[in-house]
Design an enzyme around this catalytic site. Sequence first.
Site, PDB file in Angstrom:
ATOM      1  N   ASP A  34       0.857  -1.236   0.131  1.00 11.59           N
ATOM      2  CA  ASP A  34       0.052   0.049  -0.002  1.00 11.59           C
ATOM      3  C   ASP A  34       0.827   1.045  -0.012  1.00 11.59           C
ATOM      4  O   ASP A  34       0.282   2.578   0.219  1.00 11.59           O
ATOM      5  CB  ASP A  34      -0.902   0.105   1.224  1.00 11.59           C
ATOM      6  CG  ASP A  34       0.147  -0.098   2.618  1.00 11.59           C
ATOM      7  OD1 ASP A  34       1.037   0.152   2.547  1.00 11.59           O
ATOM      8  OD2 ASP A  34      -0.736  -0.042   3.540  1.00 11.59           O
ATOM      9  N   LYS A 193      19.920  37.388 -13.577  1.00 14.31           N
ATOM     10  CA  LYS A 193      18.995  36.432 -13.938  1.00 14.31           C
ATOM     11  C   LYS A 193      17.606  36.797 -13.500  1.00 14.31           C
ATOM     12  O   LYS A 193      17.281  37.173 -12.120  1.00 14.31           O
ATOM     13  CB  LYS A 193      19.179  34.957 -13.336  1.00 14.31           C
ATOM     14  CG  LYS A 193      17.962  34.027 -13.500  1.00 14.31           C
ATOM     15  CD  LYS A 193      18.321  32.541 -13.049  1.00 14.31           C
ATOM     16  CE  LYS A 193      17.997  32.009 -11.743  1.00 14.31           C
ATOM     17  NZ  LYS A 193      18.413  30.580 -11.237  1.00 14.31           N
ATOM     18  N   ARG A 195      13.729  35.348 -12.883  1.00 11.22           N
ATOM     19  CA  ARG A 195      12.969  34.125 -13.155  1.00 11.22           C
ATOM     20  C   ARG A 195      11.493  34.601 -13.647  1.00 11.22           C
ATOM     21  O   ARG A 195      10.987  35.211 -12.927  1.00 11.22           O
ATOM     22  CB  ARG A 195      12.687  33.386 -11.719  1.00 11.22           C
ATOM     23  CG  ARG A 195      12.139  32.082 -11.809  1.00 11.22           C
ATOM     24  CD  ARG A 195      12.651  31.012 -10.741  1.00 11.22           C
ATOM     25  NE  ARG A 195      14.030  30.512 -10.829  1.00 11.22           N
ATOM     26  CZ  ARG A 195      14.037  29.443 -11.544  1.00 11.22           C
ATOM     27  NH1 ARG A 195      13.312  29.035 -12.381  1.00 11.22           N
ATOM     28  NH2 ARG A 195      15.308  28.934 -11.715  1.00 11.22           N
TER      29      ARG A 195
HETATM   30  C1  R5P Z   1      18.535  29.268  -7.814  1.00 13.08           C
HETATM   31  O1  R5P Z   1      18.766  30.411  -7.928  1.00 13.08           O
HETATM   32  C2  R5P Z   1      19.658  28.140  -8.027  1.00 13.08           C
HETATM   33  O2  R5P Z   1      20.844  28.828  -7.684  1.00 13.08           O
HETATM   34  C3  R5P Z   1      19.607  27.647  -9.331  1.00 13.08           C
HETATM   35  O3  R5P Z   1      20.079  28.688 -10.396  1.00 13.08           O
HETATM   36  C4  R5P Z   1      18.382  26.943  -9.850  1.00 13.08           C
HETATM   37  O4  R5P Z   1      17.802  26.294  -8.548  1.00 13.08           O
HETATM   38  C5  R5P Z   1      18.488  26.038 -10.890  1.00 13.08           C
HETATM   39  O5  R5P Z   1      17.190  25.706 -11.386  1.00 13.08           O
HETATM   40  P1  R5P Z   1      16.689  25.379 -12.910  1.00 13.08           P
HETATM   41  O6  R5P Z   1      17.649  24.505 -13.364  1.00 13.08           O
HETATM   42  O7  R5P Z   1      15.363  25.082 -12.685  1.00 13.08           O
HETATM   43  O8  R5P Z   1      16.654  26.676 -13.675  1.00 13.08           O
END
Ligand code: R5P
Length: 295
Positions: A34, A193, A195
């Site tokens: 399970d 960067k 996101r």
């Molecule tokens: C976040 O800022 C970390 O340092 C990495 O750059 C991040 O976790 C990488 O994640 P992914 O491969 O999904 O872009």
Amino acid sequence: MLIYAGSASKYFGLKLARLLGVEYVNTETRKFPDGELYIRFDKEPRGETAVLVQSMYRTPNDYLIEYLFISKTLKELGAREVIGVIPYFPYARQDTRFKPGEVVSLSVVLELLEKMGTDRVVTVDMHLHRVEDIGEISKIPFTNLSVMEEIGRYFRDKIRKEKTIVVGPDEEAKQWARIVADVLQVPFTVLEKIRLGDTEVEIKAREEELIEGMDVLIVDDIISTGGTIEAAVKRVKERGANRVFVACAHAILAANAEYRVFHEGVEELVASDTIPSPYSVVSAIPVVAKYLSKM
Ligand code: R5P
């Protein structure tokens, strides 16, 4: 000292025990039909320090639960102290409430470890960003080791020193890029960067004149979806990079990450063995062994 390991880190545990010259205790871990867990150790830790090794990657929730079951039981069965060696520490990136109503996963995990008998934690290149000193939010002593010097040493014979620059894909990666660059005695820079979502990022080059005509070694802590590395490789190539190498401590390599890392023409991906992968050519085990032997 006795070494125990969860199902994520048997090899890590065995090798650690060998380097330390201490006993490795076999732990049987299996699932009932399970899906519930069954765990049993071959030897109880009465009066001994128990080191419990469990990296928590790819299926972090499963590995975390297993870890908690073992940690609690080691304490119940008389361990003098339980030292958690968690080579890849999960949930570190959710260290704050970015939006109202979010769970701060890192503090929940830390509390669980403490409540389930762990007395101290040793980890490797944990993603510490907003929280610079984990001691501020952890009630138990917490040591963050690094495998970045080993990564630097791995590249010593591979790079042309006067023609290489280390690049961190974002500001957070400065700490890792700096260590690798110091070992190699080459310059480093970081990109910028933004996101855009869980799998997509946008990357801008800052000191782009430093990249042109150079071999570039991109260094980050984690490669998860590969989105960060894919965008960084693209950017440095656009800025005239020659050969591009990639290195990270933790190769989670979720979903299509390998394609995303390699499709723009990366020469080599190097990772440590905090997470086993075909790219784990650098070992964190001697780093952890050295630390534990001095304790
Ligand atoms: C976040 O800022 C970390 O340092 C990495 O750059 C991040 O976790 C990488 O994640 P992914 O491969 O999904 O872009």
